[in-house]
Design a protein around this motif. Sequence first.
Motif, PDB file in Angstrom:
ATOM      1  N   GLY A  84       8.617  -4.718 -12.705  1.00  0.00           N
ATOM      2  CA  GLY A  84       9.910  -4.141 -12.415  1.00  0.00           C
ATOM      3  C   GLY A  84      11.027  -5.006 -12.965  1.00  0.00           C
ATOM      4  O   GLY A  84      10.985  -6.229 -12.911  1.00  0.00           O
ATOM      5  N   LYS A  85      12.069  -4.344 -13.507  1.00  0.00           N
ATOM      6  CA  LYS A  85      13.181  -5.105 -14.056  1.00  0.00           C
ATOM      7  C   LYS A  85      14.443  -4.919 -13.224  1.00  0.00           C
ATOM      8  O   LYS A  85      15.327  -5.760 -13.239  1.00  0.00           O
ATOM      9  CB  LYS A  85      13.463  -4.652 -15.490  1.00  0.00           C
ATOM     10  CG  LYS A  85      12.260  -4.700 -16.373  1.00  0.00           C
ATOM     11  CD  LYS A  85      12.459  -5.636 -17.517  1.00  0.00           C
ATOM     12  CE  LYS A  85      11.247  -5.835 -18.398  1.00  0.00           C
ATOM     13  NZ  LYS A  85      10.022  -5.169 -18.077  1.00  0.00           N
ATOM     14  N   LYS A 115       4.628  -2.598  -5.641  1.00  0.00           N
ATOM     15  CA  LYS A 115       3.571  -2.871  -6.626  1.00  0.00           C
ATOM     16  C   LYS A 115       4.175  -3.398  -7.915  1.00  0.00           C
ATOM     17  O   LYS A 115       3.667  -4.351  -8.519  1.00  0.00           O
ATOM     18  CB  LYS A 115       2.809  -1.577  -6.928  1.00  0.00           C
ATOM     19  CG  LYS A 115       1.620  -1.372  -6.101  1.00  0.00           C
ATOM     20  CD  LYS A 115       0.707  -0.327  -6.720  1.00  0.00           C
ATOM     21  CE  LYS A 115      -0.437  -0.078  -5.754  1.00  0.00           C
ATOM     22  NZ  LYS A 115      -1.037   1.219  -5.953  1.00  0.00           N
ATOM     23  N   LEU A 118      11.969 -13.235  -4.682  1.00  0.00           N
ATOM     24  CA  LEU A 118      10.850 -14.041  -5.160  1.00  0.00           C
ATOM     25  C   LEU A 118      10.578 -13.773  -6.628  1.00  0.00           C
ATOM     26  O   LEU A 118      10.231 -14.675  -7.386  1.00  0.00           O
ATOM     27  CB  LEU A 118       9.585 -13.710  -4.352  1.00  0.00           C
ATOM     28  CG  LEU A 118       9.555 -14.159  -2.896  1.00  0.00           C
ATOM     29  CD1 LEU A 118       8.312 -13.649  -2.233  1.00  0.00           C
ATOM     30  CD2 LEU A 118       9.612 -15.668  -2.802  1.00  0.00           C
ATOM     31  N   ALA A 119      10.722 -12.508  -7.025  1.00  0.00           N
ATOM     32  CA  ALA A 119      10.410 -12.141  -8.407  1.00  0.00           C
ATOM     33  C   ALA A 119      11.594 -12.333  -9.332  1.00  0.00           C
ATOM     34  O   ALA A 119      11.468 -12.114 -10.534  1.00  0.00           O
ATOM     35  CB  ALA A 119       9.965 -10.682  -8.467  1.00  0.00           C
ATOM     36  N   LYS A 120      12.757 -12.713  -8.781  1.00  0.00           N
ATOM     37  CA  LYS A 120      13.990 -12.916  -9.546  1.00  0.00           C
ATOM     38  C   LYS A 120      14.356 -11.644 -10.303  1.00  0.00           C
ATOM     39  O   LYS A 120      14.586 -11.658 -11.516  1.00  0.00           O
ATOM     40  CB  LYS A 120      13.855 -14.098 -10.511  1.00  0.00           C
ATOM     41  CG  LYS A 120      13.602 -15.405  -9.801  1.00  0.00           C
ATOM     42  CD  LYS A 120      14.093 -16.556 -10.616  1.00  0.00           C
ATOM     43  CE  LYS A 120      13.330 -17.842 -10.425  1.00  0.00           C
ATOM     44  NZ  LYS A 120      12.918 -18.189  -9.099  1.00  0.00           N
ATOM     45  N   VAL A 121      14.360 -10.555  -9.553  1.00  0.00           N
ATOM     46  CA  VAL A 121      14.713  -9.254 -10.115  1.00  0.00           C
ATOM     47  C   VAL A 121      15.976  -8.774  -9.411  1.00  0.00           C
ATOM     48  O   VAL A 121      16.149  -9.005  -8.219  1.00  0.00           O
ATOM     49  CB  VAL A 121      13.562  -8.259  -9.886  1.00  0.00           C
ATOM     50  CG1 VAL A 121      13.971  -6.857 -10.223  1.00  0.00           C
ATOM     51  CG2 VAL A 121      12.359  -8.656 -10.706  1.00  0.00           C
ATOM     52  N   GLU A 132      14.312  -6.594  -0.832  1.00  0.00           N
ATOM     53  CA  GLU A 132      15.194  -7.649  -1.339  1.00  0.00           C
ATOM     54  C   GLU A 132      14.490  -8.991  -1.367  1.00  0.00           C
ATOM     55  O   GLU A 132      14.690  -9.795  -2.279  1.00  0.00           O
ATOM     56  CB  GLU A 132      16.449  -7.739  -0.466  1.00  0.00           C
ATOM     57  CG  GLU A 132      17.424  -6.625  -0.743  1.00  0.00           C
ATOM     58  CD  GLU A 132      18.556  -6.606   0.259  1.00  0.00           C
ATOM     59  OE1 GLU A 132      19.481  -5.806   0.049  1.00  0.00           O
ATOM     60  OE2 GLU A 132      18.528  -7.377   1.243  1.00  0.00           O
ATOM     61  N   TYR A 133      13.636  -9.233  -0.358  1.00  0.00           N
ATOM     62  CA  TYR A 133      12.913 -10.508  -0.328  1.00  0.00           C
ATOM     63  C   TYR A 133      11.949 -10.607  -1.489  1.00  0.00           C
ATOM     64  O   TYR A 133      11.885 -11.615  -2.192  1.00  0.00           O
ATOM     65  CB  TYR A 133      12.169 -10.654   1.001  1.00  0.00           C
ATOM     66  CG  TYR A 133      11.708 -12.041   1.285  1.00  0.00           C
ATOM     67  CD1 TYR A 133      10.413 -12.447   1.011  1.00  0.00           C
ATOM     68  CD2 TYR A 133      12.573 -12.978   1.846  1.00  0.00           C
ATOM     69  CE1 TYR A 133      10.001 -13.728   1.267  1.00  0.00           C
ATOM     70  CE2 TYR A 133      12.154 -14.257   2.109  1.00  0.00           C
ATOM     71  CZ  TYR A 133      10.876 -14.633   1.819  1.00  0.00           C
ATOM     72  OH  TYR A 133      10.453 -15.909   2.076  1.00  0.00           O
ATOM     73  N   TYR A 134      11.192  -9.525  -1.727  1.00  0.00           N
ATOM     74  CA  TYR A 134      10.279  -9.517  -2.859  1.00  0.00           C
ATOM     75  C   TYR A 134      11.040  -9.706  -4.164  1.00  0.00           C
ATOM     76  O   TYR A 134      10.597 -10.416  -5.064  1.00  0.00           O
ATOM     77  CB  TYR A 134       9.545  -8.172  -2.919  1.00  0.00           C
ATOM     78  CG  TYR A 134       8.243  -8.111  -2.161  1.00  0.00           C
ATOM     79  CD1 TYR A 134       8.218  -7.940  -0.793  1.00  0.00           C
ATOM     80  CD2 TYR A 134       7.042  -8.187  -2.826  1.00  0.00           C
ATOM     81  CE1 TYR A 134       7.030  -7.852  -0.104  1.00  0.00           C
ATOM     82  CE2 TYR A 134       5.843  -8.090  -2.157  1.00  0.00           C
ATOM     83  CZ  TYR A 134       5.845  -7.932  -0.787  1.00  0.00           C
ATOM     84  OH  TYR A 134       4.667  -7.827  -0.111  1.00  0.00           O
ATOM     85  N   LYS A 181       6.141   2.200  -2.034  1.00  0.00           N
ATOM     86  CA  LYS A 181       4.855   1.547  -2.326  1.00  0.00           C
ATOM     87  C   LYS A 181       4.809   1.094  -3.773  1.00  0.00           C
ATOM     88  O   LYS A 181       4.391  -0.016  -4.078  1.00  0.00           O
ATOM     89  CB  LYS A 181       3.709   2.519  -2.059  1.00  0.00           C
ATOM     90  CG  LYS A 181       3.207   2.466  -0.638  1.00  0.00           C
ATOM     91  CD  LYS A 181       2.176   3.517  -0.388  1.00  0.00           C
ATOM     92  CE  LYS A 181       0.802   3.037  -0.709  1.00  0.00           C
ATOM     93  NZ  LYS A 181      -0.231   3.942  -0.183  1.00  0.00           N
ATOM     94  N   LEU A 192       6.921  -4.954  -8.262  1.00  0.00           N
ATOM     95  CA  LEU A 192       7.444  -6.306  -8.053  1.00  0.00           C
ATOM     96  C   LEU A 192       6.317  -7.313  -8.036  1.00  0.00           C
ATOM     97  O   LEU A 192       6.443  -8.416  -8.553  1.00  0.00           O
ATOM     98  CB  LEU A 192       8.240  -6.379  -6.753  1.00  0.00           C
ATOM     99  CG  LEU A 192       9.623  -5.751  -6.815  1.00  0.00           C
ATOM    100  CD1 LEU A 192      10.203  -5.615  -5.437  1.00  0.00           C
ATOM    101  CD2 LEU A 192      10.538  -6.591  -7.671  1.00  0.00           C
ATOM    102  N   ARG A 193       5.192  -6.940  -7.430  1.00  0.00           N
ATOM    103  CA  ARG A 193       4.061  -7.871  -7.338  1.00  0.00           C
ATOM    104  C   ARG A 193       3.504  -8.206  -8.701  1.00  0.00           C
ATOM    105  O   ARG A 193       3.152  -9.346  -8.968  1.00  0.00           O
ATOM    106  CB  ARG A 193       2.952  -7.261  -6.489  1.00  0.00           C
ATOM    107  CG  ARG A 193       3.079  -7.580  -5.047  1.00  0.00           C
ATOM    108  CD  ARG A 193       1.874  -7.113  -4.304  1.00  0.00           C
ATOM    109  NE  ARG A 193       2.275  -6.650  -3.009  1.00  0.00           N
ATOM    110  CZ  ARG A 193       2.160  -5.412  -2.572  1.00  0.00           C
ATOM    111  NH1 ARG A 193       1.627  -4.489  -3.336  1.00  0.00           N
ATOM    112  NH2 ARG A 193       2.566  -5.084  -1.371  1.00  0.00           N
ATOM    113  N   SER A 209       5.110  -8.038 -11.409  1.00  0.00           N
ATOM    114  CA  SER A 209       6.255  -8.480 -12.228  1.00  0.00           C
ATOM    115  C   SER A 209       6.550  -7.531 -13.380  1.00  0.00           C
ATOM    116  O   SER A 209       6.873  -7.961 -14.471  1.00  0.00           O
ATOM    117  CB  SER A 209       6.061  -9.904 -12.734  1.00  0.00           C
ATOM    118  OG  SER A 209       4.868 -10.034 -13.447  1.00  0.00           O
TER     119      SER A 209
END
Lengths: 112, 173
Positions: free
Chosen positions: A43-44, A36, A66-69, A61-63, A32, A38-39, A41
């Motif tokens: 997380g690195k 959060k 999208l976040a380019k992490v 992985e999809y998130y 969870k 990732l949403r 932004s």
Amino acid sequence: MVAAKKTKKTHESINNRLALVMKSGKYTLGYKTVLKSLRNSKGKLIIISNNCPPLRKSEIEYYAMLAKVGVHHYNGNNVDLGTACGKYFRVCCLSIIDAGDSDIIKTVPGDH
Amino acid sequence: MVKFLKTNKAVIILQGRYAGRKGVIVKSFDDGTRDRPYGHCLVAGLKKYPSKVIKRDSAKKTAKKSRVKCFIKLVNYQHLMPTRYTLDVDLKDVVTADSLSSKDKKVTACKETKARLEERFKTGKNRWFFTKLRPPKLIAVQDPIDYLLLLSYHMLSCTGKACILSSASSDEI
């Protein structure tokens, strides 16, 4: 044989880097909070254990796409990942928010 | 490290009455408000998708089949599945935070979004957005588009909303 030895060495170094992050940096453990982070932004780097359910792994992985992490698939299951974090519980996925003194974010995402 | 829950992002609603529906983020409130102390966004979505229009249809039938029904909702980020698609339809002036305050404001906002989405559908662009999220037949997925469908379908079926999707397709018994 050589390849197996090489992965063992890098595996240990990931553990060392992770231990340094636990000591000096900021991180969150668990599905969870990983989403959060990732949403919003923060997380690195995301680390996922190898026995993470495939749907959950795909979602993270999809998130991360999208976040380019970067996402690192840890060579071990959630029990091992929990131990590597120095915790007495299982950790399926974790997100590194601030690496602190560690260089894990620069060195790890190369191998994915 | 890139923020992706931004305006014009296409999302799939995962929970609630509109689970399985596609929507577009109109306005995002990352830090929440006093009433909603969590990250949420204003989503305009399709309550009823347009039907399949074929070449044989007359103009009257095409017009009837291209109708959509919209909804406007404030949704928690946790109840959305973001996609890699965007839908650049300008809904910012129509759908505002206060258009949810009273019923008639909501109705007028819905009518206006309906008009804009219908005209976007008629141009034939953003075809993904206007197709229903169908349960995928094959488990082996190669196409990245199907990957997202598989993912969303499985997530919806985990929450028990698969019945809504399967009832839509008649060939599944």
